[in-house]
Write an enzyme that holds these catalytic residues in place. Structure first.
Site, PDB file in Angstrom:
ATOM      1  N   PRO A  91       0.795  -1.231   0.000  1.00  0.00           N
ATOM      2  CA  PRO A  91       0.000   0.000   0.000  1.00  0.00           C
ATOM      3  C   PRO A  91       0.827   1.280   0.000  1.00  0.00           C
ATOM      4  O   PRO A  91       0.272   2.349  -0.256  1.00  0.00           O
ATOM      5  CB  PRO A  91      -0.789  -0.118   1.299  1.00  0.00           C
ATOM      6  CG  PRO A  91       0.075  -0.954   2.185  1.00  0.00           C
ATOM      7  CD  PRO A  91       0.754  -1.933   1.283  1.00  0.00           C
ATOM      8  N   ASP A 123       4.498   2.940 -11.124  1.00  0.00           N
ATOM      9  CA  ASP A 123       3.343   3.845 -11.210  1.00  0.00           C
ATOM     10  C   ASP A 123       3.492   5.004 -10.230  1.00  0.00           C
ATOM     11  O   ASP A 123       4.316   4.975  -9.335  1.00  0.00           O
ATOM     12  CB  ASP A 123       2.062   3.098 -10.831  1.00  0.00           C
ATOM     13  CG  ASP A 123       1.724   2.019 -11.814  1.00  0.00           C
ATOM     14  OD1 ASP A 123       2.079   2.149 -12.986  1.00  0.00           O
ATOM     15  OD2 ASP A 123       1.106   1.026 -11.379  1.00  0.00           O
ATOM     16  N   LYS A 165       0.852   5.679 -14.365  1.00  0.00           N
ATOM     17  CA  LYS A 165      -0.542   5.283 -14.180  1.00  0.00           C
ATOM     18  C   LYS A 165      -1.031   5.794 -12.846  1.00  0.00           C
ATOM     19  O   LYS A 165      -0.358   5.721 -11.841  1.00  0.00           O
ATOM     20  CB  LYS A 165      -0.685   3.765 -14.228  1.00  0.00           C
ATOM     21  CG  LYS A 165      -0.598   3.230 -15.623  1.00  0.00           C
ATOM     22  CD  LYS A 165      -0.833   1.741 -15.643  1.00  0.00           C
ATOM     23  CE  LYS A 165      -2.262   1.413 -15.241  1.00  0.00           C
ATOM     24  NZ  LYS A 165      -2.523  -0.025 -15.362  1.00  0.00           N
ATOM     25  N   THR A 206      -2.493  -6.039   0.051  1.00  0.00           N
ATOM     26  CA  THR A 206      -3.528  -5.213  -0.573  1.00  0.00           C
ATOM     27  C   THR A 206      -4.016  -4.150   0.423  1.00  0.00           C
ATOM     28  O   THR A 206      -3.862  -4.297   1.643  1.00  0.00           O
ATOM     29  CB  THR A 206      -4.658  -6.102  -1.122  1.00  0.00           C
ATOM     30  OG1 THR A 206      -5.471  -5.330  -2.009  1.00  0.00           O
ATOM     31  CG2 THR A 206      -5.519  -6.691  -0.008  1.00  0.00           C
ATOM     32  N   ALA A 207      -4.559  -3.070  -0.116  1.00  0.00           N
ATOM     33  CA  ALA A 207      -4.930  -1.926   0.732  1.00  0.00           C
ATOM     34  C   ALA A 207      -5.901  -2.303   1.845  1.00  0.00           C
ATOM     35  O   ALA A 207      -5.831  -1.753   2.944  1.00  0.00           O
ATOM     36  CB  ALA A 207      -5.523  -0.816  -0.142  1.00  0.00           C
ATOM     37  N   MET A 223     -10.905   2.562  -5.121  1.00  0.00           N
ATOM     38  CA  MET A 223     -11.123   3.580  -6.155  1.00  0.00           C
ATOM     39  C   MET A 223     -12.571   4.055  -6.167  1.00  0.00           C
ATOM     40  O   MET A 223     -13.211   4.131  -7.204  1.00  0.00           O
ATOM     41  CB  MET A 223     -10.757   3.012  -7.548  1.00  0.00           C
ATOM     42  CG  MET A 223      -9.311   2.566  -7.643  1.00  0.00           C
ATOM     43  SD  MET A 223      -8.957   1.523  -9.114  1.00  0.00           S
ATOM     44  CE  MET A 223      -9.464  -0.103  -8.535  1.00  0.00           C
TER      45      MET A 223
END
Lengths: 255, 255
Positions: free
Chosen positions: A20, A43, A65, A126-127, A178
């Site tokens: 993260p 990114d 990105k 993962t976040a 997101m």
């Protein structure tokens, strides 16, 4: 082999999860791949400190990105990582979080495999996991939430949004990636499908970084809280519909 | 402070995710906590190699928890980690995978907080991420699966099984933890709720370890495949209902 023709070294592509943000949340395998890399494509979301783990002489290529937008089209990234590996170089494609969760790893895997280049995925934190750790609030809780959903608020143009109605279910915890800009829609859809407005929601922005921010709210006040607190992407929304809330609601309806 | 009374050092509890098994899938933060620990409480699922990262003089306590069974009751673990931290020791409670996903971290967090002991969670790679990396098959795929569900096949006695009907939805990928012995039920429930029997399923046992095994099958042949291949727990089931499969089914029904 003809005299004088040096063997072409074997190129390799590693799709590496950078986690993260915090540098010490990379796995040891990810660090090793960074240290072996001849060239690294990264990114905007990757914390600059993470790149310090790479060799000083490794090439670093920013592919720009960002959430919901690409400075570089995906097919250009695919073509470049394959071209570099075909020269015999060790390529790292560094991705925020876990490459297997909303990481667009499929395209890069397919490009590598089509070119006969060896490719691997190195998983990342993962976040959602990092947010739970930071909040000290697990993603599943015995007796309260037995199912974790990871979904997205933002789809590519032309794709339907994920169906949210089925997520409004007692015992389910949902993390939206997101989705800061879609918070009003998320609330509306979940409440329309039967989730109580009182469902607890945590919003965690820039998790694990020095800029991390957190706000606790409820489903019916989600968009308002994001606006009032000025929370921005990248952030995740962590919505819970605990079984006890469903039971309390049923008891109150019966009274 | 009275003469001769040494200050009691500050104890600390870290609930540390050990990841799926491979030692190099620990995060750097997890390694650091192991190296700082005075005492480590660990489960059966943690690969013995992971413990080699700790200091040689750290105490190691096997609490014997296994999938679906506990040699030690949870409240005994809670009491012991708190008692050790209260002596001023740095305690690591090492947990397979990510402590926030089916890790029973809530009980240990609550015990630490009730005793006024500083506690943190160090996130780990969850089995679903490691399985996707090993298979080179992402958990979400643009255009095919936009929602990832992590749920469990095994609940504590007296708890209802997670409702599976809502998981049978186009665009959803579901990973079932602790579900090898419930494979027949999982298939039956998903198919009854409308998922095609042709949905692809991967079974990944002992992911990331030397004993890793993998079988690819379909939803209607899941239990049979597990039996025929002799696959055992710990394993995850990774069931996908791609949007293209739903579209093909609709087209065939319309023909």
């Amino acid at each position: 082999m003809e005299a004088g023709a040096a063997p072409v070294p074997q190129g390799h592509i590693a799709l590496v999860g950078a986690g993260p943000g915090a540098r010490d949340l990379l796995t040891m395998r990810a660090v090793q791949r960074l240290q072996q890399a001849d060239i690294i494509f990264y990114d905007r979301l990757v914390d600059p400190e993470v790149l310090e783990l790479a060799r000083r002489d490794a090439d670093r290529v920013y592919v720009g990105k960002d959430v919901g937008a690409c400075a570089w089209p995906q097919h250009k990234i695919d073509r470049l990582i394959v071209a570099e590996a075909a020269k015999g170089r060790r390529v790292v494609r560094l991705k925020s979080g876990d490459p297997s969760i909303f990481g667009r790893a499929c395209e890069e895997l397919a490009a590598a495999e089509a070119a006969g280049i060896e490719v691997e995925i190195v998983p990342g934190i993962t976040a959602a996991s990092a947010a739970a750790a930071s909040l000290k609030r697990p993603l599943t809780e015995r007796g309260e939430t037995d199912t974790l959903v990871i979904t997205t608020g933002t789809c590519r143009p032309g794709d339907a949004s994920p169906d949210r109605a089925r997520l409004a279910h007692p015992g389910t915890a949902v993390t939206f990636y997101m989705a800061v800009d879609k918070a009003a829609e998320v609330s509306r859809d979940l409440i329309a499908a039967g989730a109580p407005g009182a469902c607890p929601v945590d919003i965690i922005a820039a998790v694990s970084t020095a800029r991390e921010r957190h706000a606790a709210t409820t489903l019916d006040r989600l968009a308002e809280t994001i606006r009032d607190e000025g929370l921005k992407s990248p952030a995740i929304l962590f919505v819970r519909y605990p079984k006890s809330l469903a039971a309390a609601r049923a008891a109150s309806a019966a009274a």
